[in-house]
Design an enzyme around this catalytic site. Structure first.
Site, short mmCIF file in Angstrom:
data_model
loop_
_atom_site.label_atom_id
_atom_site.label_comp_id
_atom_site.label_asym_id
_atom_site.label_seq_id
_atom_site.Cartn_x
_atom_site.Cartn_y
_atom_site.Cartn_z
N GLU A 90 0.86 -1.22 0.11
CA GLU A 90 -0.14 -0.12 -0.07
C GLU A 90 0.87 1.43 -0.09
OE1 GLU A 90 -1.88 -1.18 3.66
OE2 GLU A 90 -1.10 0.78 4.63
N CYS A 103 3.33 8.51 0.55
CA CYS A 103 4.07 7.51 1.79
C CYS A 103 4.16 6.11 1.07
CB CYS A 103 3.21 7.23 3.04
SG CYS A 103 3.93 6.14 4.32
N CYS A 110 6.95 -6.90 6.88
CA CYS A 110 8.20 -6.24 7.50
C CYS A 110 8.81 -7.21 8.57
CB CYS A 110 7.91 -5.06 8.27
SG CYS A 110 9.42 -4.35 8.87
N CYS A 114 7.83 -4.97 15.02
CA CYS A 114 7.64 -3.82 16.10
C CYS A 114 6.39 -4.24 16.83
CB CYS A 114 7.52 -2.42 15.68
SG CYS A 114 9.34 -1.81 14.91
N CYS A 117 3.03 -2.50 15.31
CA CYS A 117 2.70 -2.42 13.94
C CYS A 117 2.18 -3.28 13.18
CB CYS A 117 4.32 -1.87 13.50
SG CYS A 117 4.08 -1.63 11.56
N GLY A 159 7.10 -2.12 5.59
CA GLY A 159 8.71 -2.56 5.34
C GLY A 159 9.69 -1.67 6.08
N GLU A 160 10.92 -2.09 6.34
CA GLU A 160 12.25 -1.47 6.61
C GLU A 160 12.97 -1.29 5.48
OE1 GLU A 160 13.42 0.12 9.29
OE2 GLU A 160 15.06 0.33 8.21
N SER A 214 13.12 5.83 13.70
CA SER A 214 12.08 5.62 14.62
C SER A 214 12.85 5.22 15.75
CB SER A 214 11.29 4.44 14.04
OG SER A 214 10.58 4.96 12.77
N LEU A 215 12.75 5.99 16.72
CA LEU A 215 13.51 5.66 18.04
C LEU A 215 12.72 5.36 19.02
CD1 LEU A 215 16.61 6.00 18.89
CD2 LEU A 215 15.97 7.99 20.03
N HIS A 216 11.58 5.69 19.39
CA HIS A 216 10.43 5.39 20.48
C HIS A 216 11.08 5.55 21.65
CE1 HIS A 216 8.63 4.01 16.63
NE2 HIS A 216 9.24 3.09 16.54
N ASN A 289 -1.60 4.68 16.64
CA ASN A 289 -2.90 4.47 15.76
C ASN A 289 -3.22 2.97 16.17
OD1 ASN A 289 -4.75 4.97 14.03
ND2 ASN A 289 -3.54 5.71 12.41
N CYS A 336 -0.08 2.85 8.23
CA CYS A 336 0.39 1.90 7.27
C CYS A 336 0.36 0.66 7.58
CB CYS A 336 1.84 2.71 7.01
SG CYS A 336 1.90 4.14 6.01
N1 SAH Z 1 10.09 0.54 8.97
C1 SAH Z 1 10.36 1.98 9.01
C2 SAH Z 1 9.42 2.84 7.84
C3 SAH Z 1 7.79 2.10 8.07
S1 SAH Z 1 7.04 2.46 9.56
C4 SAH Z 1 10.21 2.18 10.42
O1 SAH Z 1 9.84 1.82 11.38
O2 SAH Z 1 10.66 3.63 10.62
C5 SAH Z 1 6.85 4.15 9.62
C6 SAH Z 1 6.55 4.90 10.65
O3 SAH Z 1 5.14 4.19 11.30
C7 SAH Z 1 7.48 4.56 12.09
O4 SAH Z 1 7.77 5.53 12.74
C8 SAH Z 1 6.53 3.45 12.79
O5 SAH Z 1 6.89 3.49 14.10
C9 SAH Z 1 4.98 3.98 12.69
N2 SAH Z 1 3.97 3.31 12.71
C10 SAH Z 1 3.98 2.01 12.53
N3 SAH Z 1 2.59 1.40 13.03
C11 SAH Z 1 2.19 2.59 13.68
C12 SAH Z 1 0.70 2.68 14.37
N4 SAH Z 1 0.02 1.57 14.47
N5 SAH Z 1 0.61 3.90 14.57
C13 SAH Z 1 1.31 4.88 14.72
N6 SAH Z 1 2.45 4.91 13.99
C14 SAH Z 1 2.96 3.70 13.62
FE1 SF4 Z 2 8.59 -2.79 10.23
FE2 SF4 Z 2 8.62 -0.04 10.59
FE3 SF4 Z 2 6.40 -1.53 11.22
FE4 SF4 Z 2 8.40 -1.77 12.68
S1 SF4 Z 2 7.60 -0.08 12.51
S2 SF4 Z 2 7.33 -3.43 12.03
S3 SF4 Z 2 10.35 -1.53 11.07
S4 SF4 Z 2 7.18 -1.22 9.23
#
Ligand code: SAH
Ligand code: SF4
Length: 349
Positions: A90, A103, A110, A114, A117, A159-160, A214-216, A289, A336
């Site tokens: 997507e 985006c 992926c 995480c 996600c 994806g990463e 994406s440090l968190h 989200n 996403c």
């Molecule tokens: N894999 C890469 C890029 C794709 S994810 C990464 O992790 O950075 C893009 C962003 O969306 C990341 O910052 C991720 O933490 C965030 N993300 C993923 N799932 C989410 C959700 N359910 N709610 C909010 N942000 C989310």
């Molecule tokens: Fe993959 Fe990014 Fe989702 Fe983590 S947040 S599972 S790295 S797409």
């Protein structure tokens, strides 16, 4: 059959001349692919019919097609692309004032997994090819209302991206190339969950794109719980981000997906201030989200607005620049990875 979107300029030229055409005709074909976004050879009006037919015998113009489009009330469009092998990815068009950001995804699924996600729920199926990454831009461009142009690109879909640099770098080159899509490198941002070695390779690319990390959390133990497989220590990730981008006078964006009670406590804000406080960066807070399955099975919750505001304030007090992401396209499967998830549900897959 290969799609022309997978073919380099040199390969296209060789293919055209091998079929009796000339170099300038290869450039005309490329112009139809990248500038006009045609999907079949018949539309390439200034290319001789014989050459078009000879190319069509061995190539398709594109490999992917639109499988589904989902429009939200705020103008956000989520597009699901069906790839040649039947997999789906997507991409999301996000209009915001004069800007229109796209985006895109970099992998099918992926591998990073995480905890919060949707993209990581079923692991990774495969890498996208360079052509499949660029085709998301072509698909999206063809869906824009009159007068709108894509102004920004973020690689933040499924994806990463650092685990697929072999395809990502040529794709970005094509998106940047004035004879390709023609988008300025500064308008392109790639987001990673933190792979220092690959970040250095990415940073060495010319031209240089923006990086979001994406440090968190700044706490290694907590990070291992949230991002189980991207296991480099926080200090190495931060050092890799700044080694190159800092030198170029560029800021790094740190993304922090906020989960109530997990990483949105006062001590979490304090740890981020200690780790990032002295660096040229912006922290982008993203209230989680909700993904229904993950909320249910893992007890994850999106923090309330006052909690998010308090967290932002604590970071600002510590001297950090902070933005808070508004929710977009929230009335449909928003984050996403979620559109594909619903699609897989519906398909029973
Ligand atoms: N894999 C890469 C890029 C794709 S994810 C990464 O992790 O950075 C893009 C962003 O969306 C990341 O910052 C991720 O933490 C965030 N993300 C993923 N799932 C989410 C959700 N359910 N709610 C909010 N942000 C989310
Ligand atoms: Fe993959 Fe990014 Fe989702 Fe983590 S947040 S599972 S790295 S797409």
């Amino acid at each position: 059959m290969r799609a022309l979107t997978e073919v380099t300029d040199a390969e296209l030229q060789a293919a055209v001349t091998a079929r009796g055409g000339q170099a300038f005709q290869a450039r005309q074909v490329a112009h139809w692919v990248w500038k006009h976004g045609v999907v079949d050879f018949a539309a390439m009006r200034n290319v001789p019919q014989r050459l078009r037919e000879a190319l069509a015998a061995d190539f398709t113009v594109r490999g992917a097609a639109l499988a589904k489009a989902d429009d939200a009330d705020d103008g956000t469009q989520k597009l699901l692309a069906r790839l040649a092998d039947g997999e789906t990815v997507e991409c999301v068009i996000i209009p915001d004032g004069d800007r229109t950001t796209l985006c895109v995804s970099s992998q099918v699924g992926c591998p990073v997994a995480c905890v919060f996600c949707a993209s990581g729920m079923f692991g990774v199926r495969r890498n996208l090819t360079a052509g499949e990454i660029v085709e998301q831009v072509l698909l999206a461009r063809s869906r824009l209302p009159d007068g709108r142009q894509l102004t920004n690109l973020v690689v933040m879909g499924m994806g990463e991206p650092m685990l697929n640099l072999d395809a990502l770098l040529p794709a970005l080159q094509r998106i940047h190339d004035p004879h390709g899509i023609g988008m300025g490198a500064r308008r392109i941002t790639v987001s990673t969950s933190g792979y220092p070695r690959q970040m250095e390779r990415f940073a060495a690319a010319d031209p240089s794109y923006n990086l979001a990390v994406s440090l968190h959390t700044a706490d290694d133990t907590l990070r291992k719980q949230l991002v189980p497989t991207a296991s480099a220590p926080v200090r190495e990730i931060v050092a890799a981000a700044h080694r190159y981008f800092g030198q170029k006078g560029r800021e790094v964006t740190y993304e922090v997906v906020l989960l109530e009670g997990r990483n949105d406590r006062p001590q979490d804000a304090q740890a981020l201030v200690e780790t990032l406080g002295a660096l040229p960066c912006t922290v982008n807070l993203i209230p989680w989200n909700p993904v229904e399955e993950l909320a249910r099975d893992r007890g994850l919750r999106r923090p309330s607005s006052p909690r998010v505001d308090a967290f932002a304030e604590a970071l600002r007090q510590g001297g950090l620049k902070v933005t808070v992401r508004r929710q977009r396209g929230a009335d449909r499967s928003a984050a996403c990875g979620q559109l594909r998830l619903r699609h897989l549900d519906a398909a029973g897959g």
